[in-house]
Enzyme design. Structure first.
Site, PDB file in Angstrom:
ATOM      1  CB  THR A 170      -0.916  -0.010   1.246  1.00 22.42           C
ATOM      2  OG1 THR A 170      -1.561  -1.282   1.287  1.00 22.42           O
ATOM      3  CG2 THR A 170      -1.940   1.094   1.187  1.00 22.42           C
ATOM      4  CG  HIS A 173      -2.270 -13.658  -3.479  1.00 22.51           C
ATOM      5  ND1 HIS A 173      -1.816 -13.060  -2.347  1.00 22.51           N
ATOM      6  CD2 HIS A 173      -2.877 -14.803  -3.097  1.00 22.51           C
ATOM      7  CE1 HIS A 173      -2.127 -13.816  -1.304  1.00 22.51           C
ATOM      8  NE2 HIS A 173      -2.778 -14.858  -1.732  1.00 22.51           N
TER       9      HIS A 173
HETATM   10  P1  GDP Z   1       0.855  -4.000   2.908  1.00 19.19           P
HETATM   11  O1  GDP Z   1       0.102  -4.827   3.910  1.00 19.19           O
HETATM   12  O2  GDP Z   1       1.799  -4.844   2.119  1.00 19.19           O
HETATM   13  O3  GDP Z   1      -0.004  -3.132   2.051  1.00 19.19           O
HETATM   14  O4  GDP Z   1       1.829  -3.063   3.780  1.00 19.19           O
HETATM   15  P2  GDP Z   1       1.697  -1.515   4.137  1.00 19.19           P
HETATM   16  O5  GDP Z   1       1.981  -0.665   2.979  1.00 19.19           O
HETATM   17  O6  GDP Z   1       0.405  -1.296   4.844  1.00 19.19           O
HETATM   18  O7  GDP Z   1       2.910  -1.371   5.132  1.00 19.19           O
HETATM   19  C1  GDP Z   1       2.967  -2.091   6.361  1.00 19.19           C
HETATM   20  C2  GDP Z   1       3.769  -1.292   7.366  1.00 19.19           C
HETATM   21  O8  GDP Z   1       5.118  -1.211   6.921  1.00 19.19           O
HETATM   22  C3  GDP Z   1       3.275   0.126   7.526  1.00 19.19           C
HETATM   23  O9  GDP Z   1       3.419   0.486   8.884  1.00 19.19           O
HETATM   24  C4  GDP Z   1       4.214   0.925   6.654  1.00 19.19           C
HETATM   25  O10 GDP Z   1       4.361   2.251   7.092  1.00 19.19           O
HETATM   26  C5  GDP Z   1       5.509   0.145   6.808  1.00 19.19           C
HETATM   27  N1  GDP Z   1       6.358   0.268   5.624  1.00 19.19           N
HETATM   28  C6  GDP Z   1       6.029   0.100   4.322  1.00 19.19           C
HETATM   29  N2  GDP Z   1       7.088   0.295   3.528  1.00 19.19           N
HETATM   30  C7  GDP Z   1       8.120   0.602   4.348  1.00 19.19           C
HETATM   31  C8  GDP Z   1       9.494   0.918   4.116  1.00 19.19           C
HETATM   32  O11 GDP Z   1       9.992   0.975   2.979  1.00 19.19           O
HETATM   33  N3  GDP Z   1      10.238   1.156   5.226  1.00 19.19           N
HETATM   34  C9  GDP Z   1       9.737   1.125   6.488  1.00 19.19           C
HETATM   35  N4  GDP Z   1      10.553   1.373   7.489  1.00 19.19           N
HETATM   36  N5  GDP Z   1       8.450   0.829   6.727  1.00 19.19           N
HETATM   37  C10 GDP Z   1       7.653   0.573   5.674  1.00 19.19           C
END
Ligand code: GDP
Length: 360
Positions: free
Chosen positions: A30, A91
């Protein structure tokens, strides 16, 4: 007609590739979408990036703006008119986006958390991507979590990694090598996208180090996809007039009734077109009353009103208004009737597409 459309197609007239984001929960899918939508442009027009139906259109200029930081990147080389990025990651969404029995997505970004390596849903995503023959790039995400890493989102990520403290470089190498081993266990070869020697081998899947959180590596990721799209897949991406459209969602909207959200891959949809699509009780024949897309966004977070269009050309996401959509089925093709005697044939195509979807 089909032959004519194919004969007219040209690699000088590419459509936007459709891109999906997959990966395990919490890897940053996301956040990656949010970051790609964000631009450096401060004029309030969000760099021409437009929210569409179920997807975001990132135009060529916004790609160029993002990629300027990448070493060896030449703006004049970008031939794709933009990227159409599907807004729902994961997915399940990818699996539902089918077109003519194969994947509607041209490419996928598989997000892997560098700190966690391959996880359960990563493995499921890989299986699905391989099954559907969808080329993908791995975003080796969360590099900012490397101990003592210093972020620099405006630099080429490889140049930048090279300037980090030795312990950061070592930790990156160790973690990245673990991921290489985990992919090998799945029978896949991966390498960093700047490894020219390995990248010359078509068996290698590229990985780009990113931080969706800080923006590091996003330019490299976009530049890599643009380059790969036009150098290896220009034939697939050559725009053709033959319609290729898939119903992504059936939605009741207050004031508009039940509408269908359509991803138009190729060809055009026009107001008043007679359409044929699959429904719960058999194929539905109706007429397009309006084509809608959200207003261009000034503030990406603000829910905006829709704007009407007389005609839409692929690849784009569009809301189609037509009577009798309450029983429409998602995940299946939408056809346009060009001659009255085609209706029976298109209804049969709908039945065939439905039974194929139920068995695959
Ligand atoms: P999704 O479930 O794959 O959509 O993951 P999200 O985008 O919701 O991210 C999950 C958590 O990881 C959130 O708290 C984000 O802020 C954190 N996050 C996502 N990308 C990064 C990154 O590149 N670095 C760090 N440190 N945190 C990240």
């Amino acid at each position: 007609r089909r032959e004519k459309a194919i004969a007219e197609k040209s690699v000088d007239n590419l459509r936007a590739p459709i891109i999906c984001v997959l990966g395990h929960v919490d890897t940053g899918k996301t956040k990656m979408l949010d970051t790609i939508r964000r631009t450096n442009v401060q004029d309030g027009e969000a760099g021409g990036i437009t929210q569409q139906i179920g997807a975001t259109q990132v135009p060529r200029d916004a790609i160029v703006e993002r990629c300027k930081q990448v070493r060896e990147f030449r703006a004049a080389d970008v031939k794709v008119p933009g990227f159409l990025i599907i807004d729902t990651p994961g997915h399940e969404s990818f699996a539902n986006l089918r077109s003519r029995g194969s994947s509607l997505c041209d490419f996928a970004i598989l997000v892997v958390d560098l700190m966690h390596g391959l996880e359960q849903q990563t493995l499921e995503s890989i299986k699905l991507l391989v099954k559907r023959h969808t080329p993908f790039v791995v975003a080796l995400n969360k590099i900012d979590r490397l101990h003592m890493y210093e972020s620099s989102p405006r630099k080429d990520v490889y140049v930048h990694l090279g300037t980090q403290a030795n312990n950061v470089k070592l930790e990156f190498k160790k973690r990245y090598e673990e991921v290489v081993v985990q992919f090998a266990e799945q029978g896949l070869n991966v390498c960093l996208s700047n490894d020219k020697k390995k990248m010359a081998d078509p068996d290698y899947i590229p990985m780009v180090p990113t931080s969706a959180y800080c923006g590091d590596g996003i330019g490299n990721l976009m530049a890599f996809i643009a380059e790969m799209a036009q150098s290896k897949y220009s034939d697939r991406l050559a725009f053709i007039e033959e319609l290729d459209a898939t119903v992504m969602e059936v939605k009741a909207i207050p004031g508009l009734g039940t509408t269908i959200d359509v991803i138009l891959v190729n060809g055009r949809l026009k107001n008043n077109d007679i359409i044929v699509l699959s429904g719960i009780d058999g194929p539905i024949v109706s007429q397009i009353r309006d084509l809608k897309m959200p207003e261009p966004l000034r503030e990406l977070r603000v829910k905006s009103e829709y704007r009407s269009f007389k005609e839409i050309q692929g690849a784009q996401g569009v809301k189609v208004l037509a009577k009798g959509m309450e029983k429409a089925l998602a995940g299946l093709p939408l056809y346009v009737v060009n001659q009255a005697d085609e209706i029976d044939l298109l209804q049969a195509e709908c039945e065939a597409a439905l039974s194929k979807a139920l068995t695959s």
